[in-house]
Design an enzyme around this catalytic site. Structure first.
Site, PDB file in Angstrom:
ATOM      1  CG  HIS A  34      -4.371  34.880  56.759  1.00  0.00           C
ATOM      2  ND1 HIS A  34      -3.822  36.016  57.316  1.00  0.00           N
ATOM      3  CD2 HIS A  34      -5.653  34.828  57.221  1.00  0.00           C
ATOM      4  CE1 HIS A  34      -4.723  36.605  58.083  1.00  0.00           C
ATOM      5  NE2 HIS A  34      -5.830  35.917  58.046  1.00  0.00           N
TER       6      HIS A  34
ATOM      7  CG  ASP B  96     -10.643  37.417  64.274  1.00  0.00           C
ATOM      8  OD1 ASP B  96     -10.646  36.384  64.959  1.00  0.00           O
ATOM      9  OD2 ASP B  96      -9.769  37.677  63.436  1.00  0.00           O
TER      10      ASP B  96
ATOM     11  CG  HIS C  83     -12.313  33.656  60.473  1.00  0.00           C
ATOM     12  ND1 HIS C  83     -12.820  32.630  61.241  1.00  0.00           N
ATOM     13  CD2 HIS C  83     -11.305  34.199  61.213  1.00  0.00           C
ATOM     14  CE1 HIS C  83     -12.165  32.571  62.393  1.00  0.00           C
ATOM     15  NE2 HIS C  83     -11.230  33.515  62.397  1.00  0.00           N
TER      16      HIS C  83
ATOM     17  CG  HIS D 174     -11.017  38.114  58.760  1.00  0.00           C
ATOM     18  ND1 HIS D 174     -10.601  37.428  57.636  1.00  0.00           N
ATOM     19  CD2 HIS D 174     -10.129  37.770  59.732  1.00  0.00           C
ATOM     20  CE1 HIS D 174      -9.546  36.709  57.911  1.00  0.00           C
ATOM     21  NE2 HIS D 174      -9.218  36.905  59.186  1.00  0.00           N
TER      22      HIS D 174
ATOM     23  CE  LYS E 265      -4.519  33.199  61.128  1.00  0.00           C
ATOM     24  NZ  LYS E 265      -4.794  33.255  62.578  1.00  0.00           N
TER      25      LYS E 265
END
Length: 486
Positions: free
Chosen positions: A229, A289, A200, A260, A204
């Site tokens: 990202h 998250d 997910h 997400h 990054k």
């Protein structure tokens, strides 16, 4: 590696035949005489097949077979039924249960062996096919995709990935149980969603270190860069997945990377999607998250309590989060707390020494007591620990465990919480009255209400989910030693 077979055979002559066949085929057979132990066997040994003798319509193993066929974890385990009955009611009942073979008594060695060999051959062929078609493809894509991202550096921990994977899977299973999204949430799709979660935040890798690793809050310009990202991750996964014919996993991975951070009311990023326009995996991951970020300690903030985090999730229903998923999260409060505590971030004095062998070599773990009512769990854990040269004692209940601790010095006690006669909490409470408390780490296979603070107040140093991961156990134990200055 020797394969495990589980059997429930009462007839000693058949048992002798089976033992001879197993020796010829290099199989390790475990004959179960207590059906309550059966599920521990399936969980810990993962047998290649189950052979059971059934001669009566009231035999409890008829119900056991039904349960096996309903469970996601066990429904594909091949089953051979041996029977001496000619009762059509029993035969028809057994035949309806999707068994692999029915062998009538008197058992002919060659017939039984042929059935076992055929099942093993089919299992091998199926496993090879699955590896070829699915695992190799996924692994190749993962390796090629990750290899191109050579400067991967993410401040999140591996335990964050473990936690969010389990939050998401628990939410998905609960949604399906409630009759929601049943067409999408098939067994295979839930597995694919679970596998996709670790990717997910893969985008990054494209964020500069001074932003990604900044200890404080980001300014607006930095935040806009950080937001990219999601697109970077989506593009990377989508690019390497184009050549795959069966890409359910990568489709989910691309969706979870991209969505997400979307919010149910449309105020999220990167596209401002709203409601059901956000893919289900993105809506699941949003809850998982955020919850994990809230209850986890970071260099720039302290961890919130589970209760505080759940209140924020509740308040975000309909704005940040899908209300149906929030409802499931609230139903799963104990499970979320369980996962958070089991896969908590550990801080040890040397992060490279997480293995039980190292602790044994240093003289820090020589003798262990396993207090557990399941003989299968005791057997598996005892064999694992003894293979490392660690001395192991066993106790099948809290009463026996208490007596052993009072008369022997142990470096570590692995304690089942739910046991007959005297449960784990009662045993520890009694030990405290006697001022005899070794290092105790509890084990559980179920949800629980107790917090880590309450466990520590009782004298229990930590909690692990069963089946126990040995590296996780080593990390927990070493953390306790460090805390105690040893």
């Amino acid at each position: 590696m020797m394969q495990n077979m589980v059997a429930h055979i009462r007839n000693p002559l058949i048992l002798e035949k089976l033992e001879r066949i197993n020796e010829e085929l290099d199989l390790m057979s475990l004959n179960i005489d207590d059906y309550e132990e059966f599920f521990h066997v399936l969980l810990h040994l993962k047998p290649v097949m189950f052979i059971v003798e059934i001669n009566d319509i009231k035999d409890p193993y008829l119900k056991i077979i039904k349960i096996i066929r309903k469970s996601v974890l066990t429904k594909h385990v091949p089953i051979i039924v041996i029977s001496n009955t000619i009762d059509e009611t029993i035969i028809n009942k057994v035949a309806e249960m999707d068994i692999s073979a029915l062998v009538h008594m008197p058992v002919i060695d060659s017939v039984l062996k042929l059935n076992i060999v055929n099942i093993l051959r089919r299992s091998d062929e199926k496993q090879q096919l699955e590896v070829t078609q699915d695992l190799q493809s996924v692994q190749s894509v993962m390796i090629s995709g990750l290899a191109s991202l050579s400067e991967y550096r993410d401040p999140e921990t591996g335990q964050h990935i473990k936690r969010t994977q389990n939050y998401v899977k628990a939410l998905a299973v609960t949604l399906r149980r409630k009759g929601l999204f049943t067409e999408e949430l098939t067994d295979s799709n839930i597995d694919a969603i679970y596998m996709s979660v670790p990717l997910h935040d893969i985008g990054k890798v494209g964020i500069r270190d001074e932003i990604l690793l900044k200890p404080g809050r980001l300014n607006q310009e930095e935040f806009e860069i950080m937001k990219t990202h999601t697109r970077i991750g989506y593009d990377a996964i989508h690019k390497v997945g184009n050549s795959l014919k069966n890409s359910d996993f990568l489709n989910y991975a691309a969706d979870v990377a991209y969505t997400h951070h979307e919010k149910y009311d449309g105020s999220g990023y990167p596209r401002g999607l709203m409601g059901d326009d956000i893919p289900l995996v993105g809506r699941l991951m949003a809850v998982a998250d955020v919850y994990d970020a809230l209850v986890s300690k970071r260099v720039y903030k302290e961890a919130m309590t589970h209760e505080e985090a759940m209140e924020i999730i509740r308040e975000g229903s309909g704005s940040h989060f899908d209300p149906e998923i929030v409802s499931c999260a609230l139903d799963l409060e104990k499970t979320f707390s369980n996962i958070a505590q089991t896969y908590s971030d550990t801080e040890v004095h040397d992060p490279n020494e997480h293995f039980l062998e190292d602790l044994k070599k240093k003289g820090l773990l020589n003798k262990v007591l396993i207090v557990e009512d399941s003989k299968i769990v005791r057997m598996v854990m005892k064999n694992q620990l003894m293979s490392m040269g660690i001395q192991v004692d066993e106790a099948m209940d809290g009463v026996t465990g208490f007596d052993k601790i009072m008369n022997t010095d142990y470096d570590l006690v692995l304690l089942d919480i739910e046991m007959p006669k005297m449960n784990g909490y009662q045993m520890v409470t009694k030990l405290r009255r006697e001022m005899k408390l070794p290092i105790i780490i509890a084990m559980t296979a179920a949800d629980y209400n107790v917090t880590l603070r309450e466990l520590h107040e009782l004298g229990i140093e930590g909690l692990l989910l069963k089946p126990v991961d040995l590296n996780r156990l080593a990390s927990k134990y070493e953390e306790v030693l460090y805390r105690k200055g040893k």
